[in-house]
Design an enzyme around this catalytic site. Structure first.
Site, PDB file in Angstrom:
ATOM      1  N   LYS A 288     -21.265 132.992  45.549  1.00  0.00           N
ATOM      2  CA  LYS A 288     -20.584 131.717  45.657  1.00  0.00           C
ATOM      3  C   LYS A 288     -21.432 131.004  46.796  1.00  0.00           C
ATOM      4  O   LYS A 288     -21.698 131.340  47.966  1.00  0.00           O
ATOM      5  CB  LYS A 288     -19.084 131.900  46.165  1.00  0.00           C
ATOM      6  N   GLU A 377       1.442 136.287  43.224  1.00  0.00           N
ATOM      7  CA  GLU A 377       2.543 135.755  43.763  1.00  0.00           C
ATOM      8  C   GLU A 377       3.739 136.361  43.383  1.00  0.00           C
ATOM      9  O   GLU A 377       4.569 136.606  44.104  1.00  0.00           O
ATOM     10  CB  GLU A 377       2.533 134.094  43.322  1.00  0.00           C
ATOM     11  N   ARG A 405       4.991 130.419  39.834  1.00  0.00           N
ATOM     12  CA  ARG A 405       4.621 131.688  39.314  1.00  0.00           C
ATOM     13  C   ARG A 405       5.356 132.858  39.503  1.00  0.00           C
ATOM     14  O   ARG A 405       5.249 133.969  39.001  1.00  0.00           O
ATOM     15  CB  ARG A 405       3.023 131.928  39.462  1.00  0.00           C
TER      16      ARG A 405
END
Length: 644
Positions: A288, A377, A405
């Site tokens: 990244k 979540e 969610r």
């Protein structure tokens, strides 16, 4: 200001143009694409490190696949900047995340190349599988579907549900696992360790390379088939690593890991995989922030750094002469640590957002009491509920839009069982440049309809601290929602002594005439600014900071409705089913017929822009509130019914 692209990138206005580039020049396309992203984001802002990490993959995918006929789904779409630039949006990319400009995420209405809208994580495999199954049903046997998902997004249960189905759906789809050990913060959990085992197993990687070199020299025919070669490789995998156990147990043919920054290897591999039928998973290893040294070293900081000097790496910060108020998230982070130091029952849970929510402050001081569960979540909510059964006071910190969610868990595991989980909903209300996938518009309605829920919102930093203090007291025995916005508060001197707030009570901030403004949460500051403007005109609205949408302060509502003929409610949430709706229901129940105007987020999808631009568009900034007061004062008074 238009920013020039490199000479080769300037000639690429579509994937068809990209396909005309000789294979040996693709590395130049990658270099120019990466530099263009750096040039634009440094000046205009946006997400940064994620797209740099998939430059080679982006080029290879559009080079090999027939997009948009072949459908490409980017999980967590902030990695799709290169995709946008290569698909006809290069010259308009400077408008990315700006008001009326390009979305920061793939968006179906923006381009035919954006096959699926993505802002939240872990949806790509399900969406791509749906596309592959539809192609099979329609007889489009030449049509491919590809999902690109990061290893962080793979921690969500939805991704595994989709993999489980893909393994038996008999469809032609490819899942690309982009493994960089990062989401926004470093990844956590057993899956991360599992993938690390695969990518670092020197025995497996050397054997795999040696065997395939050997197999490449053998004739494929009656005595040695490709099927035999595949079985031989699978056997080697099983001997030296666990890599064959998970994905291949789900009937996904596993390929990799390969270097995700080797454009030649990627092109050759994708070309081969495009011709292999059935469900497949390609494991690539990337960095990244690749190509920008500072982003490679500190990927969390450079996830979305804001404007910066691309040469020195200096991130530009606003400079002020006077002390400035902190971000609400930082007030949360410091306050939960303060509470935890005094109350051994206090715990903190977040699904992969320790830096975004500032729970990392507590994690550094008390790592055994502040836990990152990864992008999960649903698990975060039920884990918190499980802890609450044992008497712990758990602050479950989730962005408002991500809380959607885990709605079933909030109902089934917290509310029905009356477990006092404390839901701290960061980024509640409009969030600005991230747009509709991230606006926290709906939490008040979806929580307000659930029995046993307490729903609150602070007007300022001191109120946030007091609500957090109240929520962790032993006397609070129900699920407790505290919603607060993205960005800065209003109190430079915010560290004030903690005080208990009686549940379901608001406060009268100002007496007035004719019109009363009932505010919920941070927009109370917009109302205060509007009142300052109106007082200069001789107009004196009353102001009530209600603090709770459930339970309502009924005594305060009766006071306001009896004293003022005209009522304006203001909130940073949808007007459908929100705080204003709660006031309207209260009025109907008790027979009030006061004139009522509800200000907040309208019943439509609100796009991206700065917070100031969006508050203005949605009609609940200070100017809009002042205009609403002026307008209501001019209207004749309705015939009122005053309860006995």
């Amino acid at each position: 200001m238009q920013i020039p692209a490199g000479p080769l990138l300037q000639t690429i206005n579509s994937p068809e143009d990209l396909k005309k580039v000789p294979k040996e020049k693709l590395h130049q396309v990658c270099d120019e694409l990466r530099q263009y992203i750096i040039d634009v984001v440094s000046v205009h802002g946006g997400h940064f490190a994620a797209s740099l990490g998939v430059v080679e993959l982006t080029v290879a995918l559009h080079y090999i696949y027939n997009t948009p006929y072949d459908q490409l789904v980017w999980d967590v779409g902030h990695q799709a900047y290169g995709h946008k630039i290569l698909t006809g949006r290069r010259d308009n990319f400077i408008s990315n995340r700006k008001y009326k400009g390009l979305s920061g995420f793939p968006k179906r209405s923006e381009s035919e190349y954006d096959s699926f809208g993505v802002g939240h994580s872990s949806t790509s495999i399900s969406a791509a599988l749906g596309m592959a199954m539809a192609a099979k049903y329609k007889g489009e046997t030449d049509r491919k579907a590809v999902a690109v998902i990061g290893d962080g997004a793979m921690t969500a249960g939805m991704a595994f549900e989709a993999l489980n189905h893909a393994g038996v759906a008999d469809t032609d789809m490819l899942v690309i696992l982009n493994d960089n050990c990062m989401s926004i913060d470093p990844n956590v959990g057993a899956l991360k360790e599992y993938l690390t085992d695969i990518t670092t197993s020197q025995t497996y990687n050397k054997l795999r390379d040696d065997v395939w070199k050997m197999l490449g020299k053998l004739p494929v025919g009656k005595n040695f088939t490709r099927e035999m070669a595949s079985k031989l490789e699978a056997g080697i995998k099983g001997m030296v690593t666990r890599s064959s156990n998970l994905f291949e147990a789900l009937n996904m043919r596993y390929f990799g890991p390969i270097d995700g920054h080797n454009i030649t290897k990627l092109v050759d591999t994708l070309k081969d995989l495009r011709n292999i039928p059935g469900p497949k998973l390609l494991h690539i290893v990337t960095v990244k922030g690749k190509g920008y040294e500072l982003a490679e070293k500190d990927q969390t900081k450079w996830h979305a750094p804001g404007l910066f000097d691309k040469i020195t790496g200096e991130i530009y910060k606003k400079k002020f002469d006077l002390p400035q108020p902190p971000k609400y998230q930082d007030v949360f982070g410091h306050t939960i640590l303060e509470l935890a130091e005094k109350n051994e029952k206090v715990m903190g849970i977040t699904p992969a957002m320790p830096s975004g929510s500032s729970l990392n402050i507590m994690m550094k001081a008390m790592p055994h009491r502040a836990i990152d569960v990864g992008i999960a979540e649903q698990h975060a909510v039920t884990l918190s509920a499980g802890m609450a059964t044992q008497g712990l006071k758990v602050f479950c910190n989730i962005y408002s839009s991500f809380m959607q969610r885990a709605y079933d868990q909030a109902v089934h595991d917290a509310a029905i069982q009356k477990l006092p989980v404390i839901f701290c909903l960061d980024r509640a209300g409009l969030v600005g440049e991230d747009g509709p996938t991230h606006h926290g518009a709906y939490d008040v309605p979806y929580f307000r309809c659930i029995p046993n829920m307490i729903i609150s919102a602070p007007m300022n930093e001191a109120e946030l601290r007091n609500l957090m203090y109240t929520a962790q007291l032993d006397s609070t025995n129900l699920p407790f929602v505290i919603r607060y916005p993205r960005g800065e508060g209003v109190m430079p001197e915010w560290r004030r002594p903690l005080e208990e707030i009686k549940l379901g009570t608001g406060r009268r901030l100002r007496e007035g005439k004719d019109v009363a403004i009932l505010s919920f949460g941070h927009p109370g500051n917009f109302a205060a600014a509007a009142i300052r403007e109106l007082r200069a005109e001789g107009i004196e609205p009353a102001h009530y900071d209600m603090r709770f949408a459930k339970p309502l302060d009924e005594a305060l509502l009766h006071e306001a409705l009896l004293q003022y003929e005209k009522i304006i409610t203001v909130e940073d949430g949808t007007v459908v089913g929100g705080f204003g709706s709660a006031v309207a229901e209260f009025m109907a129940l008790h027979g009030y017929k006061n004139d009522l105007k509800i200000l907040g987020i309208p019943d439509r999808i609100v796009e991206h822009g700065t917070l100031k631009e969006l508050h203005r568009e949605c009609g609940y900034d200070a100017q809009a509130i002042a205009d609403a007061v002026r307008q209501m004062r001019k209207q004749p008074v309705s015939e009122m019914t005053i309860p006995a």
